[in-house]
Design a protein around this motif. Structure first.
Motif, PDB file in Angstrom:
ATOM      1  N   GLN A   1      -7.489  -4.785  -4.180  1.00  0.00           N
ATOM      2  CA  GLN A   1      -6.600  -3.413  -4.314  1.00  0.00           C
ATOM      3  C   GLN A   1      -6.679  -3.134  -5.827  1.00  0.00           C
ATOM      4  O   GLN A   1      -6.707  -1.937  -6.284  1.00  0.00           O
ATOM      5  CB  GLN A   1      -5.243  -3.774  -3.743  1.00  0.00           C
TER       6      GLN A   1
ATOM      7  N   TYR B   1      -7.625   0.547  -7.035  1.00  0.00           N
ATOM      8  CA  TYR B   1      -6.496   1.276  -7.519  1.00  0.00           C
ATOM      9  C   TYR B   1      -6.386   1.675  -9.067  1.00  0.00           C
ATOM     10  O   TYR B   1      -5.720   2.281  -9.623  1.00  0.00           O
ATOM     11  CB  TYR B   1      -5.237   1.074  -6.962  1.00  0.00           C
TER      12      TYR B   1
ATOM     13  N   CYS C   1       1.270   4.109  -3.827  1.00  0.00           N
ATOM     14  CA  CYS C   1       1.086   5.567  -3.733  1.00  0.00           C
ATOM     15  C   CYS C   1       1.870   6.239  -4.272  1.00  0.00           C
ATOM     16  O   CYS C   1       1.847   7.457  -4.931  1.00  0.00           O
ATOM     17  CB  CYS C   1       1.361   6.173  -2.302  1.00  0.00           C
ATOM     18  N   THR C   2       3.181   5.665  -4.802  1.00  0.00           N
ATOM     19  CA  THR C   2       4.194   6.462  -5.692  1.00  0.00           C
ATOM     20  C   THR C   2       4.515   5.740  -6.975  1.00  0.00           C
ATOM     21  O   THR C   2       5.398   6.171  -7.854  1.00  0.00           O
ATOM     22  CB  THR C   2       5.445   6.731  -5.043  1.00  0.00           C
TER      23      THR C   2
ATOM     24  N   LEU D   1       0.968  -1.131  -0.089  1.00  0.00           N
ATOM     25  CA  LEU D   1      -0.069  -0.212   0.058  1.00  0.00           C
ATOM     26  C   LEU D   1       0.916   1.214  -0.083  1.00  0.00           C
ATOM     27  O   LEU D   1       0.564   2.174  -0.590  1.00  0.00           O
ATOM     28  CB  LEU D   1      -1.114   0.068   1.344  1.00  0.00           C
ATOM     29  N   ALA D   2       1.967   1.224   0.712  1.00  0.00           N
ATOM     30  CA  ALA D   2       3.005   2.218   0.519  1.00  0.00           C
ATOM     31  C   ALA D   2       3.647   2.539  -0.875  1.00  0.00           C
ATOM     32  O   ALA D   2       3.809   3.768  -1.336  1.00  0.00           O
ATOM     33  CB  ALA D   2       3.952   2.152   1.633  1.00  0.00           C
TER      34      ALA D   2
ATOM     35  N   SER E   1       5.619  -2.529  -7.779  1.00  0.00           N
ATOM     36  CA  SER E   1       5.888  -2.948  -6.155  1.00  0.00           C
ATOM     37  C   SER E   1       6.783  -4.178  -5.932  1.00  0.00           C
ATOM     38  O   SER E   1       6.630  -5.055  -6.726  1.00  0.00           O
ATOM     39  CB  SER E   1       4.522  -2.971  -5.325  1.00  0.00           C
TER      40      SER E   1
END
Length: 353
Positions: A218, A222, A194-195, A190-191, A201
């Motif tokens: 997710q 997203y 965001c970027t 999840l962190a 990931s």
């Protein structure tokens, strides 16, 4: 019922009397252990009587009992008894030192010392009931092995021994470890999203294999995963992130309390959950490779760090810093390197000044 004359019974002579059927089934039914009736049945089939079997068993025992007691005493005595007596007579002499000189285990030497009437200091038990109770609370709290070892001042071997002693608690602890790893990977995923995109990931592929239902939720939230492009991974960005994480991980390892753990590429990869990535794609991560090469410890450097920690532990306990205590506290066998031998001598001499 007569004994058969085919297959496994072909070597047996048919006795005159009849045998019950359940005895014959002993030869046909597979077992993990040999039933005593099987031997009796074979003896009956081969025409042997009970007196002959009894003679085979009793005769060796009678011959041993007929030997003079002096001969048996000579067999029990060992060549190492003299070395054992000399080692225990010296100040600070121990069974471990005698074991290194004679090549005999400490357990056998302890029995020899009792036979010779030598006083041996009993080895204190580390896993006392109070320690085991504290370990149970730590395991049921879901703490990792390294954290528990540092907290309770125990080795990993002792912790694995407790887990083998209590299989139900070990199963609960492993389930807690799986849940903890799942939570940590979800948080990192999840962190990351965001970027960066979902597939960039580091945790995406692991979650796809082990937690696909949550991952698909997710994806719906997203947005869909973008189609595969020529450059699926931004290796430059991943390299910079991993290099920073390697430096932070090595500092945490050096600053952690308790028995030191050696810093290797495998330990770093396991702590950062990227062991497979470092093993297979390190050539695409030059910054990470240089960071790892700068922090990994050689066996000699790790010996130095363990010896420094062992010396501090002995001084804290108020025990003299002598060679055998230092090696035992550090968990190091007698080193063959001259540099390490000189370093041990310097640590012991500094304590005498």
């Amino acid at each position: 019922m007569q004994l058969p004359s085919q297959r496994e019974f072909s070597i047996c002579t048919t006795p005159s009397g009849k045998l019950p059927g359940w005895l014959l089934m002993l030869l046909r039914k597979p077992r993990h252990a040999v039933h005593p009736f099987k031997h009796l049945l074979l003896a009956e089939g081969l025409g042997l009587n009970a007196e002959a079997l009894l003679q085979w068993v009793v005769a060796p025992r009678m011959a041993l009992a007929a030997e003079p007691s002096s001969l048996r005493t000579l067999e029990v005595s060992r060549v190492s008894d003299g070395v054992l007596c000399q080692t225990l007579a010296r100040p600070g002499g121990s069974l471990r030192q005698a074991a290194l000189l004679t090549g005999i285990s400490v357990t056998t030497l302890r029995l020899d010392a009792i036979r010779l009437g030598l006083s041996v200091q009993p080895r204190p038990k580390t896993l006392t009931p109070s320690v085991i109770s504290a370990l149970e609370q730590d395991f049921l709290a879901g703490l990792s092995l390294n954290v528990i070892a540092a907290k309770e001042q125990l080795s990993l071997a002792s912790l694995y021994r407790v887990l083998r002693m209590k299989p139900l608690m070990a199963k609960q602890w492993r389930n807690l470890q799986v849940e903890r790893e799942l939570r940590e990977r979800r948080h990192r995923f999840l962190a990351d999203v965001c970027t960066m995109s979902l597939r960039q990931s580091l945790e995406y592929h692991w979650l796809y294999r082990h937690d696909r239902t949550w991952l698909l939720q997710q994806v719906v939230e997203y947005g869909k995963v973008p189609h595969r492009s020529e450059k699926r991974v931004d290796w430059d960005r991943r390299d910079r992130l991993l290099a920073d994480r390697v430096v932070i991980c090595s500092k945490k390892t050096l600053q952690q309390k308790g028995r030191p753990n050696r810093i290797t590429m495998f330990s770093i990869g396991r702590a950062l959950h990227v062991a497979a990535l470092l093993e297979q794609h390190l050539n695409q991560l030059p910054l990470t490779a240089r960071a790892i090469a700068a922090v990994v410890e050689t066996p000699q450097e790790f010996h130095y760090r363990r010896l420094d920690w062992a010396r501090d532990q002995l001084l804290t306990k108020g025990e003299p810093v002598i060679r055998w205590r230092l090696l035992r506290q550090a968990g190091i066998r007698s080193p063959s390197s001259d540099e390490v031998q000189k370093y041990i001598l310097d640590l012991c001499q500094d304590n005498l000044l």
